[in-house]
Design a protein around this motif. Structure first.
Motif, short mmCIF file in Angstrom:
data_model
loop_
_atom_site.label_atom_id
_atom_site.label_comp_id
_atom_site.label_asym_id
_atom_site.label_seq_id
_atom_site.Cartn_x
_atom_site.Cartn_y
_atom_site.Cartn_z
N LEU A 154 0.85 -1.19 0.00
CA LEU A 154 0.00 0.00 0.00
C LEU A 154 0.88 1.24 0.00
O LEU A 154 1.64 1.46 0.96
N PRO A 155 0.84 2.05 -1.06
CA PRO A 155 1.70 3.24 -1.13
C PRO A 155 1.43 4.20 0.04
O PRO A 155 0.29 4.50 0.36
N ARG A 156 2.52 4.68 0.64
CA ARG A 156 2.39 5.67 1.71
C ARG A 156 2.27 7.08 1.13
O ARG A 156 1.64 7.95 1.72
N ASP A 157 2.91 7.29 -0.02
CA ASP A 157 2.92 8.61 -0.65
C ASP A 157 1.57 8.86 -1.33
O ASP A 157 1.12 8.05 -2.15
N THR A 158 0.93 9.99 -1.00
CA THR A 158 -0.39 10.28 -1.55
C THR A 158 -0.36 10.46 -3.07
O THR A 158 -1.30 10.10 -3.76
N ARG A 159 0.75 11.01 -3.60
CA ARG A 159 0.84 11.19 -5.05
C ARG A 159 0.91 9.84 -5.75
O ARG A 159 0.32 9.64 -6.81
N MET A 160 1.65 8.91 -5.16
CA MET A 160 1.73 7.58 -5.74
C MET A 160 0.38 6.86 -5.64
O MET A 160 -0.06 6.19 -6.57
N ALA A 161 -0.30 7.09 -4.51
CA ALA A 161 -1.60 6.45 -4.30
C ALA A 161 -2.66 7.00 -5.25
O ALA A 161 -3.69 6.36 -5.47
N GLU A 162 -2.42 8.17 -5.82
CA GLU A 162 -3.36 8.72 -6.80
C GLU A 162 -3.33 7.95 -8.10
O GLU A 162 -4.21 8.08 -8.94
N VAL A 163 -2.29 7.16 -8.30
CA VAL A 163 -2.16 6.36 -9.52
C VAL A 163 -2.40 4.88 -9.24
O VAL A 163 -3.22 4.23 -9.88
N VAL A 164 -1.67 4.33 -8.26
CA VAL A 164 -1.80 2.92 -7.90
C VAL A 164 -2.20 2.84 -6.43
O VAL A 164 -1.50 3.35 -5.56
N THR A 165 -3.33 2.23 -6.15
CA THR A 165 -3.80 2.16 -4.77
C THR A 165 -3.28 0.94 -4.03
O THR A 165 -3.14 0.97 -2.81
N ARG A 166 -3.00 -0.15 -4.78
CA ARG A 166 -2.57 -1.37 -4.10
C ARG A 166 -1.93 -2.33 -5.09
O ARG A 166 -2.32 -2.41 -6.25
N ILE A 167 -0.93 -3.07 -4.62
CA ILE A 167 -0.31 -4.13 -5.40
C ILE A 167 -0.38 -5.41 -4.58
O ILE A 167 0.09 -5.45 -3.45
N ASN A 168 -1.00 -6.44 -5.16
CA ASN A 168 -1.09 -7.74 -4.49
C ASN A 168 -0.16 -8.72 -5.19
O ASN A 168 -0.28 -8.93 -6.41
#
Length: 200
Positions: A154-168
């Protein structure tokens, strides 16, 4: 022009696939932990695998399918060679990402894209078994046991989370078999991977 969002997704998919190129490794079945997983992934310095990928896009009724090969060479060279439906080559080495489609080639300096560099650092940390560096970028959640586990990033960086929310990332012992990337816009991709020499 090669857009930033496309670059992020390409690198995310490419780098997430990197860990799959680490071959199988015998690991104790009990007390499967993130520390054990990182240790197993960090021991292999190169590898090669085949992949089949499905991308589920909101604008399409059917998934977009592709297949090809993945190659990794330590410390930082990673290739994603798509063979079907159309040839394409993504080569990540050091600070440079090169994309070749037919006669066209794009080159990107990762240092120009902070979020992309974050993906790079995270995967390099994974390959090195550097849990501390990995956890600076992602919150890690490991479920299951050595025979059947899933590692969620789960990305901690909000900018990164704006693109990818989760990687399983799912696997068995030291062998990873599937990577799912969920995007903030609802699109997602699923890549199934078989290390060369391994049966499906």
């Amino acid at each position: 022009m090669f857009k930033v969002a496309s670059t992020r997704l390409l690198v995310a998919a490419l780098l997430a696939a990197a860990s799959v190129l680490h071959g199988p490794q015998a690991i104790a079945a009990e007390a499967w932990t993130v520390a054990q997983l990182m240790q197993a992934l960090g021991k292999h310095r190169n590898g090669q695998a085949t992949f089949s990928e499905r991308k589920y896009l909101a604008v399409l009724d059917q998934p977009v399918e592709s297949s090809g090969e993945l190659r990794f060479q330590a410390p930082d060279r990673l290739e994603k060679i798509t063979l079907k439906p159309r040839p394409e080559s993504l080569v990540l080495e050091g600070n440079n990402l090169s994309v070749t489609r037919g006669k066209k080639q794009f080159n990107v300096r990762l240092s120009d894209y902070g979020e992309v560099a974050g993906f790079i650092d995270s995967i390099r940390a994974t390959l090195a078994g550097d849990r501390n560096t990995l956890e600076r970028t992602y919150a890690l959640h490991l479920a299951g046991n050595a025979e059947r586990w899933t590692l969620t990033l789960l990305p901690r960086d909000t900018r990164m989370a704006e693109v990818v929310t989760r990687i399983n990332i799912a696997g068995t012992r030291g062998l990873l078999r599937e990577i799912e990337i969920l995007q903030a816009d609802g699109d997602r991709s699923v890549m199934e991977i078989v290390a060369m020499g391994q049966a499906r």
